[in-house]
Every structure is written in C-alpha cells, then in structure tokens.
Design a protein around this motif. Sequence first.
Motif, PDB file in Angstrom:
ATOM      1  N   LYS A   1       3.492   7.534   2.207  1.00  0.00           N
ATOM      2  CA  LYS A   1       4.640   7.743   1.688  1.00  0.00           C
ATOM      3  C   LYS A   1       5.787   7.880   2.798  1.00  0.00           C
ATOM      4  O   LYS A   1       5.603   8.568   3.469  1.00  0.00           O
ATOM      5  CB  LYS A   1       4.666   9.175   0.710  1.00  0.00           C
ATOM      6  CG  LYS A   1       6.243   9.292   0.368  1.00  0.00           C
ATOM      7  CD  LYS A   1       6.228  10.332  -0.406  1.00  0.00           C
ATOM      8  CE  LYS A   1       7.506  10.876  -1.305  1.00  0.00           C
ATOM      9  NZ  LYS A   1       8.540  10.608  -0.380  1.00  0.00           N
TER      10      LYS A   1
ATOM     11  N   VAL B   1      -0.884   9.522   1.079  1.00  0.00           N
ATOM     12  CA  VAL B   1      -1.126   9.906  -0.020  1.00  0.00           C
ATOM     13  C   VAL B   1      -2.210   9.263  -0.786  1.00  0.00           C
ATOM     14  O   VAL B   1      -2.537   9.668  -1.862  1.00  0.00           O
ATOM     15  CB  VAL B   1       0.276   9.459  -0.964  1.00  0.00           C
ATOM     16  CG1 VAL B   1       1.451  10.309  -0.352  1.00  0.00           C
ATOM     17  CG2 VAL B   1       0.352   8.093  -1.244  1.00  0.00           C
TER      18      VAL B   1
ATOM     19  N   VAL C   1      -5.749  12.450   2.812  1.00  0.00           N
ATOM     20  CA  VAL C   1      -4.399  12.673   2.051  1.00  0.00           C
ATOM     21  C   VAL C   1      -4.013  13.857   2.494  1.00  0.00           C
ATOM     22  O   VAL C   1      -4.302  14.965   2.907  1.00  0.00           O
ATOM     23  CB  VAL C   1      -4.918  12.813   0.584  1.00  0.00           C
ATOM     24  CG1 VAL C   1      -3.752  13.423  -0.210  1.00  0.00           C
ATOM     25  CG2 VAL C   1      -5.547  11.464  -0.075  1.00  0.00           C
TER      26      VAL C   1
ATOM     27  N   TYR D   1       6.624   3.462  -0.337  1.00  0.00           N
ATOM     28  CA  TYR D   1       5.256   3.589   0.025  1.00  0.00           C
ATOM     29  C   TYR D   1       4.702   2.283   0.734  1.00  0.00           C
ATOM     30  O   TYR D   1       5.566   1.035   0.568  1.00  0.00           O
ATOM     31  CB  TYR D   1       4.447   3.533  -1.073  1.00  0.00           C
ATOM     32  CG  TYR D   1       4.907   4.755  -2.056  1.00  0.00           C
ATOM     33  CD1 TYR D   1       3.967   5.851  -1.830  1.00  0.00           C
ATOM     34  CD2 TYR D   1       5.701   4.972  -2.869  1.00  0.00           C
ATOM     35  CE1 TYR D   1       4.222   7.224  -2.396  1.00  0.00           C
ATOM     36  CE2 TYR D   1       5.937   6.033  -3.515  1.00  0.00           C
ATOM     37  CZ  TYR D   1       5.238   7.333  -3.321  1.00  0.00           C
ATOM     38  OH  TYR D   1       5.572   8.273  -3.939  1.00  0.00           O
TER      39      TYR D   1
END
Length: 306
Positions: free
Chosen positions: A32, A64, A75, A91
């Motif tokens: 992200k 992410v 993550v 993204y």
Amino acid sequence: MRRLIPTWDAARPVVLAEAPQPVPEPGEALVKVEAFAPNRGETFLLEHPRPGLLPGKDIAGLVVQAAADGSGPGVGTRVVGHPPQGGWAEYAAVPTHSLAVLPDSVACVQAAALPLAGITALRLLRTAGSLAGRRVLLTGASGGVGHYVTELAVGAGAELTAVTATPVRGERLAELGARVVHEVAAAQGPFDVVLESTGGPDLPLALAKVRPGGLLVWFGQASRTPVTLDFFDLLSGPERVTIQHFHYAGAPYGADLAALVRLVEQERLHPEIGRVADWTRTADTLVDLRERRIRGKAVLLTGGAR
C-alpha cells in the motif's frame, strides 16, 4: 484503486484514473503506497510515453500481502521499494529483492526519496573507488543524486567541488561541505575524479580538468544535448584519462536500499526534499521537476504517510 497514468500532454503529463489492483507474482509483495518520489528522468519518458507505461519507481508504504514464495517482509511491515514500474498508485507489486524494511525512526517521506537517486549515488561512488583525500568534481549537483553524492563523498574524505546553476541551488551543498561553483569553467582543477551528469558542452570542459591518469564517470545528460569531443583538443589536455559510462540499473536493489536506510537512521545521510505535496498535485510537480524548479527531491503523498 486509483493510479496515475500518462496523458501525452506536456503541460499535464499524468492524470488520476481508476485501475485494477495489481496481482503480485510469487516473488512480489503487494505494498500500500503511502508516498512516492518522481525522478527527473521519468518526466522525460512522459513526453512521449510508450504504450502501457505505468510510471513510478520510488515508493514507501506498508506490506498488505506478503510474497507467495515466502521471501521478503510480512504483512504490516513498513518498507521502501524500487519496483520496475507502477509505483504512482494506491497499491504496487514490488519484487521482494527490491524492498527494504523501514525502522520507526525513518519516515515514509524520507524513505520515498531514497531509491533511484540514493542507489545511483552509492553505485556511482563505488565505481569511483576510494575517495579519501582525493579531489572530486561533480556536475549537475543540485538534484537528488547530487545531494546524496555530496554528503557521502565529503563524509568519505573527498575534497568535492559541486557545480550548480545558481547560488540558491548550491546553498545546501555548501552546508554539506562542498566547494560550490556555478559553471564548470570556474572549477579549479586538476581533479582525480570527475562525476559528470550534464553532457553537452560541459563534459569536454570537465574532461580538461582531470589530472593525467584520472577518471571521468559519465552518468547522465541532464542538458539533453549530445556531447562532442575533439581528438586533437584531447591531445593538448590531460593524458591517459579514462572515460567510463555509468548507469545505476541492475536488480537486486534491496541491499543498497537497506544501506541507505541505515545511513538515514544513523543521521549520516539526509534526503534533500524540496517539495512534499498530495498526489493530486503530481502533474504540476512533474512539470516543475522537469523545469528544475525543485531543489533535491519531490515527494507525493497518497494519504496516511508516516
């Protein structure tokens, strides 16, 4: 999601548009994007963009989705990355070999300013070799690469002369320890190493200031003007000078990104950021970057940057 796409309009080179979220390859993480930094070279590509161009190579943000092959950060990890393209978006899919983890002490704004310019500076100085006690001339010094080269070279013990177009653009370089001049002809040689990035008439002038047996590393052509060298002029100049062509590219980039992050964390490297703005101002920022109205780097925020 939203991403910036080319418009083929020099006055407004990109526009925000809806696009599918990227699907990472097994060795890629989905990031992200919280901040990204355009490079002046990218503004040139946008003048005549090739079909399918998705600009953006310098990003910072949050993982992410971890890479399916188990490589790279997990993550929730804050990272800086250097994807092949597609970074000017909410993204981006980034190869894990071109990511580095960010400590809490390094903000996304700082990190986004690191990749292309910082990697170029690191690899350029490795090409030049040991600089302790050596006299170095750097042309086109007021951009992102120039600031990093100056701080790193002076920190390594070089006596560095930096060429900038105006006194204002040279102020920060002087603070970092460089001797600043505003045209190559004013630089007082001879120099052991010349790092040349402007091309045009400046390269022959810089070459004439290299000591016999010295090195000129040619790493850019910011003037966008080809270089003309005269064989007979060289005969009256320094002897046995090596001219080496340099281009920074070549993955993996992760180790160099990690080194840059460590230098920032240790306060041995300070990104020079001339503008921070919301990414809705990207088009105007690209024009200002192309026209050299921004000193150092520009960083655009997609929202939520830390």
